[in-house]
Design an enzyme around this catalytic site. Structure first.
Site, mmCIF file in Angstrom:
data_model
loop_
_atom_site.group_PDB
_atom_site.id
_atom_site.type_symbol
_atom_site.label_atom_id
_atom_site.label_comp_id
_atom_site.label_asym_id
_atom_site.label_seq_id
_atom_site.Cartn_x
_atom_site.Cartn_y
_atom_site.Cartn_z
ATOM 1 N N HIS A 61 0.867 -1.268 0.078
ATOM 2 C CA HIS A 61 -0.112 0.063 0.128
ATOM 3 C C HIS A 61 0.842 1.299 0.049
ATOM 4 C CE1 HIS A 61 0.871 -0.598 4.267
ATOM 5 N NE2 HIS A 61 0.665 0.568 4.599
ATOM 6 N N HIS A 63 1.362 3.760 1.976
ATOM 7 C CA HIS A 63 1.737 4.721 3.059
ATOM 8 C C HIS A 63 3.185 4.979 3.029
ATOM 9 C CE1 HIS A 63 -2.148 3.964 5.517
ATOM 10 N NE2 HIS A 63 -2.325 4.875 4.508
ATOM 11 N N ASP A 65 5.618 4.715 5.179
ATOM 12 C CA ASP A 65 6.598 3.774 6.027
ATOM 13 C C ASP A 65 6.877 2.584 5.094
ATOM 14 O OD1 ASP A 65 3.887 3.256 6.535
ATOM 15 O OD2 ASP A 65 4.610 2.000 8.146
ATOM 16 N N HIS A 139 -6.824 -2.766 5.795
ATOM 17 C CA HIS A 139 -6.297 -1.721 6.193
ATOM 18 C C HIS A 139 -6.999 -0.468 6.020
ATOM 19 C CE1 HIS A 139 -2.745 0.364 8.308
ATOM 20 N NE2 HIS A 139 -2.280 0.730 6.933
ATOM 21 N N ASP A 210 0.247 -4.198 6.098
ATOM 22 C CA ASP A 210 -0.467 -3.814 7.534
ATOM 23 C C ASP A 210 -2.008 -4.129 7.344
ATOM 24 O OD1 ASP A 210 1.856 -2.320 7.813
ATOM 25 O OD2 ASP A 210 0.959 -0.466 7.786
ATOM 26 N N HIS A 268 6.319 -4.991 11.788
ATOM 27 C CA HIS A 268 5.690 -3.820 11.913
ATOM 28 C C HIS A 268 5.401 -3.401 13.235
ATOM 29 C CE1 HIS A 268 2.970 -0.562 10.693
ATOM 30 N NE2 HIS A 268 3.688 -0.423 9.662
#
Length: 311
Positions: A61, A63, A65, A139, A210, A268
């Site tokens: 995804h 994001h 990080d 998520h 995530d 994570h």
């Protein structure tokens, strides 16, 4: 045939002194993949020796990080005179974001970037005797998990039985192992199932990125050799995990049980747990159906070879 996983980044959204943001390197018989590329991934590649000869990158995804390492990585590949194309697989709708991120500083590498969008249920890549499948994750943005699943292997060839049946040593052995019947000099026909055992399973690994605990993770692979699962929080922050669309270590272990995972890697981790993953390990091991050592919180640089199930 080797299948090796190196954990390049195991922190949550905020890096720590000892943990980089998300990235997993997978090497399979001369091929090299990255799953996610958080900030500083290129340095982790150098530090842990996984190499820049990367064939494909799979992004769960968009994001930060999980993707902020892409611009620097692409620039370094360009400095290293890469000429062959680089494939980056992303969830549907993320292509523009990823291309804009990489080109934000007017980076124009001397090789082609092939950014491909996929959806849950796609085969993101079909390799020789394996494929990388996508599955839906839960998520707070459009996201996917990835499962590397090898094909079944041929059964073992019983040479002793073949010789007992009169098959001469040589090409007919190979033909039988490939599934062909062979005729002997006296007219006898020997069938493959007389000398070849049942097909043997390949290996599989599942990476969620995530996610809250999700049934789709269970469905994507039977008895995976390794499940790499979001475990951002311990159960003391279970409500926070649900609110932020992440999992606890206990939730990850429950998913591992449901899919029959042989090993569970908890990744994570929120920076609030810093260098002490003991709570994660304790709660996951309390519910995981298997030996305690099969559940672990990898440190950055942890390397794991996955043997064949029948090894």
């Amino acid at each position: 045939m080797s299948l090796c996983v190196t954990f390049l980044g195991t922190s949550g959204a905020v890096p720590t002194v000892d943990r980089n943001p998300s990235s997993i390197a997978v090497a399979r018989e001369g091929e090299s993949f990255l799953f996610d590329a958080g900030e500083g991934t290129q340095r982790q590649v150098m530090r842990y020796g996984t190499g820049f000869d990367i064939d494909r990158i799979f992004v769960t995804h968009a994001h930060g990080d999980h993707v902020l390492g892409l611009p620097g990585l692409v620039q370094t590949l360009d400095f290293n005179d890469r000429v062959r194309p680089l494939s980056i697989t992303v969830p549907r709708g993320a292509r523009r974001q990823i291309r804009s991120l990489i080109s934000a500083l007017d980076t124009r590498p001397g090789f082609e970037l092939r950014i491909r969008e996929v959806v849950a249920g796609d085969v993101a890549y079909r390799g020789e005797e394996y494929e990388i499948r996508t599955f839906e994750t839960d998520h707070d943005t459009r996201s996917l998990g990835y499962a590397l699943i090898e094909d079944e292997r041929k059964g073992r060839f019983d040479r002793e039985r073949a010789e007992e049946l009169g098959v001469p040593v040589g090409p007919k052995f190979s033909r039988l192992h490939e599934g062909e019947s062979v005729e002997l000099d006296d007219g006898t026909v020997v069938e493959p199932d007389q000398v070849v055992g049942d097909p043997r399973p390949g290996r599989s690994l599942v990476y969620t990125g995530d996610t809250r605990p999700s049934a789709e993770t269970v469905a994507v692979a039977d008895d995976p050799d390794l499940l790499i699962h979001d475990a951002t929080f311990a159960s003391d922050n279970a409500e926070r995990a649900t609110e932020t669309a992440h999992a606890t270590a206990r939730g990850a272990a429950e998913i591992a049980n449901r899919c029959g995972a042989k090993r569970l890697a908890l990744v994570h981790l929120s920076s609030r747990y810093a260098g002490d993953p003991s709570a994660h390990l304790a709660e996951a091991r309390a519910v995981f159906d298997g030996p305690e050592e099969r559940v672990f919180v990898p440190e950055d640089g942890h390397e794991l070879d996955l043997p064949y199930p029948d090894a």
